[in-house]
Design an enzyme around this catalytic site. Structure first.
Site, PDB file in Angstrom:
ATOM      1  N   CYS A  76       0.858  -1.180   0.000  1.00 36.03           N
ATOM      2  CA  CYS A  76       0.000   0.000   0.000  1.00 36.03           C
ATOM      3  C   CYS A  76       0.900   1.238   0.000  1.00 36.03           C
ATOM      4  O   CYS A  76       2.021   1.196   0.501  1.00 36.03           O
ATOM      5  CB  CYS A  76      -0.908  -0.017   1.229  1.00 36.03           C
TER       6      CYS A  76
ATOM      7  N   HIS B 131      -5.626  -2.121  -1.748  1.00 32.92           N
ATOM      8  CA  HIS B 131      -5.205  -3.342  -1.056  1.00 32.92           C
ATOM      9  C   HIS B 131      -6.032  -4.564  -1.435  1.00 32.92           C
ATOM     10  O   HIS B 131      -5.556  -5.694  -1.351  1.00 32.92           O
ATOM     11  CB  HIS B 131      -5.264  -3.124   0.455  1.00 32.92           C
TER      12      HIS B 131
ATOM     13  N   HIS C  90      -0.617  -8.449  -6.512  1.00 32.51           N
ATOM     14  CA  HIS C  90       0.760  -8.252  -6.963  1.00 32.51           C
ATOM     15  C   HIS C  90       1.277  -9.506  -7.647  1.00 32.51           C
ATOM     16  O   HIS C  90       0.733 -10.593  -7.463  1.00 32.51           O
ATOM     17  CB  HIS C  90       1.673  -7.908  -5.777  1.00 32.51           C
TER      18      HIS C  90
END
Lengths: 372, 372
Positions: free
Chosen positions: A81, A142, A195
């Site tokens: 983040c 997130h 990610h």
């Protein structure tokens, strides 16, 4: 247009912002916005080891130096983040797509050239684990998943992958660049922020060696006219029974000899060696079709499907490269709701895969999967 | 002295009892005691398929015919416990060690010879999944584990493995016999009764091919005087830092390039090709040292350690066999209490293993592990 803005973290690691256009990129040229306010100790040059497994003839990374790495942070301290006031993370500024060097990499931070494979002679052959490991954050939000990213964001990710593939391929000693995403707690992912990772290996990884050899044999037999993957794709399109998606530039099918309960290959029609070799229209379509595939995986069950998304690119090696043809191998170990396929004795110890699902049936399920 | 008594189940599958001496064996020669009172339909000859994965150059078993197999039974209907009155299982009589053909095998029940590997040409190459899959029950007691078996029972298991290795190696088309045990719910084992499996593959499995090639190169360079494994063993014993156990006939060490958080190789000092090639004294010592190794794995943590115990034997092939040297590869994915290593992108898609533990430290832990 994707704009890359390079910066450095306080320990010297590279952090790259990728933005879709001037407006978003502007903030990343402001030194105050991108400054890493942590005072991390300067990164050392210690690398882990690669050790040669002479029984099999393959390198294995032994990441002894990672023993002291920080444990995974609690979720309210997500390192991906953006930094926010006193909460300082790996990424100082808000962002669209960000790539940075892993703080405790399995490969790197040193660069260098490994010796040729030592063969079956007895002896302890260990070398520094040259190379580089990067983290790519797909969004500064997130929660969510790759499949839910807006089109423009996926398009930026594709450009980021392409840029990193080209840049890392040019580093001394790098033999293979691997962009991938592990998704799902079921396969050990403990960081939920969407990610992926990018590995630059100092050797051609074992499965890539085998694929490259098969590809090269086919390519040479065709007189350098046709890649093996192009031939497989043509056969799959003609047959149709394992097709999942067909676009203008990319198509996806379940491979004839699928190893996993869910496995799909997404292949560019034109023989591109890697993501960097895709032209603009190909990238545009990829940014549509790839998330669509991921959504179909998710549509099969009530909960998100764990997966490994692995981009197989041509090795850097000049001899192996001409036969290379990019493909995505998307696999899931999920064999039923709440059930996973484990790699046990036959697969893990012998490399002999047993697939209890039928590729043609899997393809039919994925063709019919309704996506939102 | 181990006595084997062959019988048949009601669908025609073979069931073999292995007993330590006449007294125990006697009951298995009584037709009433060993009669399978179920009336299973005669087993068909349908085999699954092996499909050639031309991208990698490896066979993959696609066990489509197993789609209709019975689901795993509830625990009070364990198929490996002896039949008891109305409760009829796969094993009619009480027993010491029992081996039977898997009812829904990945390989078999047909035997035949696969063509040579087809290479990288495009096309769907599928063949019947020739071969045989057997289950070996280590005890007729539903609970416990291999490491807790009494010495005599382990000794009988060793003889059973040896007998099956020899018998299955002689079947038409069998290229490799693989004795193994998967232990632990963490790696997908759902049947708790202590048991292992024996696969007779119709091809040399991919990891065995690679090991056999390395072994052969070493063996030829030594003029046929020394196996690669013997050379590695000598080096490990001289070095000492990775040794775990040393006996008169067997020693165990953590390999220099270990891939798993826990990995030990147990190796006979003499170059035996497979378990069938071990002489009596070697089998005696193996029956002591192997459970001792398993107990050390279990002593590392408060709960039983999940493991794969894989016996790498020489392939049947006359060219590869002379260099072969039996070894056990004992691995666990447990990297900390309650934590497993998962094979994610780098390992599963690229074959590039990353080990966060240090082999020398793992060996020290296993040397010091207190066993009851």
């Amino acid at each position: 247009m994707t704009i890359m803005t390079p910066t450095r973290l306080s320990d010297g690691r590279e952090l790259l912002y990728f933005d879709a256009g001037e407006e978003a990129a502007g903030r990343h040229r402001d030194p105050e916005q991108v400054r890493d306010r942590r005072s991390l100790p300067a990164r050392g040059t210690d690398a882990g080891q690669v050790r040669f497994d002479e029984l099999i003839g393959e390198w294995v990374a032994v990441a002894a130096h990672r023993q002291d790495r920080t444990h995974l942070p609690p979720e309210d301290e997500c390192p991906l983040c953006p930094s926010d006031g006193a909460r300082r993370t790996e990424i100082p500024a808000g962002y669209e797509v960000a790539v940075f060097e892993n703080r405790f990499p399995s490969f790197g931070p040193r660069h260098g050239i490994l010796p040729a494979d030592p063969g079956p002679e007895v002896g302890e052959v260990a070398e520094p684990a040259y190379g580089r490991c990067e983290v790519i954050a797909f969004t500064d939000s997130h929660t969510g998943s790759f499949s839910q990213l807006p089109y423009d964001r996926v398009r930026t990710v594709v450009d980021a992958w392409a840029q990193r593939t080209e840049a890392l391929s040019a580093l001394p000693g790098v033999q293979q660049v691997f962009c991938f995403e592990n998704r799902g707690a079921e396969i050990g992912v403990t960081l939920h922020h969407p990610h992926g990772q990018i590995y630059a290996y100092p050797y051609v990884p074992p499965r890539s060696v085998r694929m490259a050899k098969q590809a090269r044999r086919h390519f040479l037999r065709s007189g350098g006219l046709e890649s093996q993957t192009a031939a497989i794709l043509a056969a799959e399109r003609a047959d149709g029974s394992r097709m999942v998606l067909e676009g203008r530039h990319f198509s996806a099918y379940v491979p004839f000899a699928a190893r996993w309960p869910l496995e799909v290959h997404l292949v560019p029609h034109r023989q591109a060696a890697d993501l960097a070799g895709l032209h603009g229209e190909e990238r545009d379509e990829l940014a549509e079709l790839y998330p669509e595939l991921l959504r179909r995986f998710d549509a099969l069950y009530d909960s998100p499907t764990p997966y490994i998304a692995a981009w197989h690119q041509a090795p850097v090696d000049a001899e192996l490269r001409p036969a290379g043809h990019l493909h995505l191998q998307l696999t899931s170990p999920r064999r039923a709701a709440g059930k996973l396929k484990y790699l046990a004795g036959s697969e893990a110890a012998m490399g002999a895969f047993i697939n209890d699902t039928v590729p043609e049936e899997t393809a039919a399920r994925l063709r019919e999967a309704a996506t939102a």
